[in-house]
Design a protein around this motif. Structure first.
Motif, short mmCIF file in Angstrom:
data_model
loop_
_atom_site.label_atom_id
_atom_site.label_comp_id
_atom_site.label_asym_id
_atom_site.label_seq_id
_atom_site.Cartn_x
_atom_site.Cartn_y
_atom_site.Cartn_z
N GLY A 240 0.81 -1.21 0.00
CA GLY A 240 0.00 0.00 0.00
C GLY A 240 0.84 1.26 0.00
N LEU A 241 2.02 1.20 0.65
CA LEU A 241 2.93 2.34 0.67
C LEU A 241 3.39 2.68 -0.75
CD1 LEU A 241 4.93 4.39 1.89
CD2 LEU A 241 6.50 2.46 2.28
N PHE A 242 3.82 1.67 -1.50
CA PHE A 242 4.33 1.94 -2.85
C PHE A 242 3.21 2.34 -3.81
CE2 PHE A 242 7.97 -0.41 -1.17
CZ PHE A 242 9.01 0.37 -1.64
N VAL A 243 2.03 1.73 -3.64
CA VAL A 243 0.90 2.13 -4.48
C VAL A 243 0.55 3.59 -4.23
CG1 VAL A 243 -1.57 1.81 -4.88
CG2 VAL A 243 -0.07 -0.18 -4.72
N ALA A 244 0.52 3.99 -2.95
CA ALA A 244 0.19 5.38 -2.61
C ALA A 244 1.27 6.34 -3.09
CB ALA A 244 0.00 5.51 -1.10
N LEU A 245 2.54 5.95 -2.97
CA LEU A 245 3.62 6.81 -3.48
C LEU A 245 3.47 7.02 -4.98
CD1 LEU A 245 6.77 5.48 -1.57
CD2 LEU A 245 5.74 7.75 -1.35
N ALA A 246 3.15 5.93 -5.70
CA ALA A 246 2.99 6.04 -7.15
C ALA A 246 1.79 6.90 -7.51
CB ALA A 246 2.86 4.64 -7.76
N TYR A 247 0.67 6.65 -6.84
CA TYR A 247 -0.57 7.35 -7.19
C TYR A 247 -0.50 8.83 -6.84
CZ TYR A 247 -5.59 8.38 -7.34
OH TYR A 247 -6.82 8.93 -7.60
N PHE A 248 -0.11 9.13 -5.60
CA PHE A 248 -0.11 10.53 -5.15
C PHE A 248 1.15 11.28 -5.57
CE2 PHE A 248 -3.07 8.46 -2.26
CZ PHE A 248 -4.11 9.36 -2.22
N GLY A 249 2.20 10.56 -5.93
CA GLY A 249 3.44 11.24 -6.28
C GLY A 249 3.71 11.36 -7.76
N THR A 250 3.06 10.51 -8.59
CA THR A 250 3.36 10.53 -10.02
C THR A 250 2.13 10.70 -10.90
OG1 THR A 250 3.13 8.14 -10.48
CG2 THR A 250 5.19 8.87 -9.49
N ASP A 251 0.94 10.48 -10.37
CA ASP A 251 -0.28 10.59 -11.16
C ASP A 251 -0.78 12.03 -11.11
OD1 ASP A 251 -3.08 10.50 -11.99
OD2 ASP A 251 -2.92 8.33 -11.83
N GLN A 252 -0.85 12.66 -12.27
CA GLN A 252 -1.22 14.08 -12.33
C GLN A 252 -2.59 14.36 -11.76
OE1 GLN A 252 0.53 16.64 -12.93
NE2 GLN A 252 -0.99 18.25 -13.22
N SER A 253 -3.50 13.38 -11.79
CA SER A 253 -4.84 13.62 -11.25
C SER A 253 -4.80 13.91 -9.75
CB SER A 253 -5.75 12.41 -11.52
OG SER A 253 -5.31 11.27 -10.82
N GLN A 254 -3.78 13.39 -9.05
CA GLN A 254 -3.60 13.70 -7.63
C GLN A 254 -2.61 14.84 -7.42
OE1 GLN A 254 -5.03 12.96 -4.86
NE2 GLN A 254 -6.51 11.55 -5.73
N VAL A 255 -1.52 14.82 -8.17
CA VAL A 255 -0.51 15.87 -8.01
C VAL A 255 -1.12 17.25 -8.24
CG1 VAL A 255 1.64 16.82 -8.95
CG2 VAL A 255 1.40 14.34 -8.63
N GLN A 256 -2.01 17.34 -9.23
CA GLN A 256 -2.64 18.62 -9.55
C GLN A 256 -3.45 19.17 -8.39
OE1 GLN A 256 -5.06 18.52 -13.10
NE2 GLN A 256 -4.58 20.64 -13.55
#
Length: 537
Positions: A240-256
């Protein structure tokens, strides 16, 4: 649904659109349209992050998952708070200081243009297909529950989102996300309270928890180290840590969402609040499903919760066989209800031996009912080999339509529409931003005036919205491609996360090495997917 329900649903959806249009006034610059002028406070950032992440599937499928599999899914989010701390320390200050519009813009500062373009392309492919599913999944469920054509439900969801996202940009997206999240929380809380009130006289929350726990539905934490177990403490904490890092750290839909923060502090607070609130929110939604399960231990549930498939088998060639199984299921349910009452009486006595004996009888009665239900599902599949034999998505909404009072039914369905709209609007704004900033402005038309890019951004937002609606309407015809879209995250997030981890922490590696490593790494992942039996879902 009744007249009051339609009124509540209609007023809620209209208020979302009007609120988005109202909040989008004065949006004329590119920074205003794509980043809300970077003026958002932490609570707006936090609720926008939560709303974008919490799709309609969260509120339709998650209660049903607790009903069938218990609450262990909550462990999937145990690594998320740690990820929020890591990103607050690393990604947030870097993105803010560089003043980037997208996460991938940073990669050109750190590496080179080709690495930025590669990562942008991966995002556009993955999220471009994913946005169609964001509309398709809830549209399918709502179409079944309402008896509508899926083209109607997908057009309503997509059309409303296109109106306020195209007009107001990210500012409208963030503010409507806040409104939608508050509607969702209020609606689900009201549904939980009413579910408890619907329990039989003399049966309260404590008794419902006892029944759900006795039948294994309160299995929220499992510390066993088992590679075959998809959901346990360790898989949630590490995976879950790595999934969250990928989603919130690299996915523009969250980064934005957190790039709109007024400062580094505001963005950090938004992420950290999400880290604190996400696990309790998921726990609450799963607990709602467990309470629906407890309710059905005192009331006879339908043998199958999907009304369309149920109607097919009742009017088909196997109707008599199915009717006989339904009668067996009704008798088994009555025996289980008697076992539930005996179990609660035993719990009140406090005699451990009596409790254990009653619990064994209860589990045996429950297993008998499940065996008969499985026989009914086999008949449904025999009647229609193409039938969807998994009714998890329909359990909660079936309960809502059968038992909740007028007005609240409309509010719950408004929650489903709102959740779908919030996740879709976040994805559309991210896709448009990446398309314009990372592709169009960088490679196609450089050096144009800002007004030009704002106009192109509006067009990109609308085109991605139309595409998403079109995809949702025809997704059912694509067969196995729908399943393929669901595994895109596991196919591409690893490569994206690796690129950003190198960018943040391994300063001596340059752009060319990272670019070709990403190509080779992604090729290996795809080879494993196509030529091995490794599970990807």
């Amino acid at each position: 649904m009744r007249t009051l329900d339609w009124a509540v649903l209609g007023i809620t959806l209209l208020s979302i659109v009007l609120y988005g249009l109202y909040k989008s006034k004065g949006t004329s610059s590119l920074k205003g349209y794509l980043l809300a002028d970077r003026k958002m406070r932490w609570f707006t950032v936090a609720l926008a992050i939560m709303a974008t992440q919490a799709s309609a599937v969260t509120f339709t499928s998650t209660p049903g998952q607790a009903y069938t599999d218990g609450m262990r899914f909550v462990q999937f989010y145990f690594g998320l708070p740690i990820a929020m701390v890591i990103l607050s320390i690393t990604a947030v200050p870097i993105f803010h200081k560089l003043g980037v519009y997208t996460a991938y813009e940073y990669l050109e500062h750190r590496f080179d243009a080709k690495t930025r373009t590669l990562t942008s392309f991966i995002f556009l492919v993955q999220r471009g297909l994913g946005v169609g599913i964001s509309i398709y999944a809830p549209s399918l469920v709502l179409a079944v529950m309402f008896g509508w054509d899926i083209r109607i439900t997908s057009s309503i969801i997509g059309g409303l989102v296109i109106i306020y996202t195209t007009t107001g940009g990210v500012k409208a997206v963030n503010w409507t996300d806040v409104q939608q999240m508050l509607i969702i929380l209020f609606g689900m809380t009201a549904a939980f309270v009413v579910t408890i009130l619907l329990l039989p006289n003399g049966v309260g929350l404590v008794d419902a928890l006892r029944v759900a726990g006795g039948l294994g539905k309160l299995n929220a934490v499992d510390f066993s180290f088992d590679f075959e177990n998809r959901y346990n403490f360790w898989s949630g904490l590490i995976g879950g840590l790595f999934v969250a890092l990928a989603y919130f750290g690299t996915d523009q839909s969250q980064v934005q969402r957190y790039l709109t923060g007024a400062s580094i502090t505001q963005s950090r607070l938004g992420l950290l609040f999400n880290g604190l609130a996400k696990v309790p929110m998921q726990f609450f939604i799963l607990l709602l499903g467990a309470m629906v399960f407890a309710f059905y231990q005192f009331e006879r549930p339908p043998l199958f919760f999907n009304p369309v498939e149920l109607e097919k088998v009742k009017t088909g060639a196997y109707s008599e066989q199915f009717k006989a199984v339904e009668q067996q299921y009704a008798a088994a349910t009555e025996r289980k209800q008697a076992a539930v009452k005996d179990y609660l009486i035993a719990k009140d006595t406090g005699d451990e031996g009596q409790v254990e004996s009653a619990k064994n009888r209860l589990n045996a009665a429950s297993q008998e009912a499940e065996t008969i239900r499985s026989q009914g599902i086999e008949i449904i599949k025999a009647n229609d080999p193409g039938a969807d034999s998994n009714d998890t998505n329909y359990i909660f909404l079936s309960f809502v339509m059968r038992y909740l009072p007028a007005g609240l039914v409309g509010l719950v369905f408004a929650c489903i529409f709102a959740a779908s709209m919030s996740s879709t609007s976040g994805e559309l704004s991210a896709l448009a931003t990446c398309s314009v900033v990372d592709v169009y402005r960088r490679h196609v038309r450089r050096g144009k005036e800002e007004k030009h890019y704002v106009g192109v951004s509006r067009g990109a937002m609308a085109l991605w919205g139309v595409y998403a609606v079109f995809f949702a309407q025809y997704a059912s015809r694509l067969g196995s491609l729908v399943e393929a879209v669901n595994i895109l995250g596991s196919l591409f997030y690893g490569t994206m996360l690796a690129i950003f981890l190198i960018a943040f922490y391994v300063k001596w590696i340059g752009g060319t090495a990272t670019f070709w490593s990403a190509i080779v790494g992604e090729a290996v992942v795809l080879c494993c997917f196509f030529f091995t039996g490794i599970p990807w879902l």
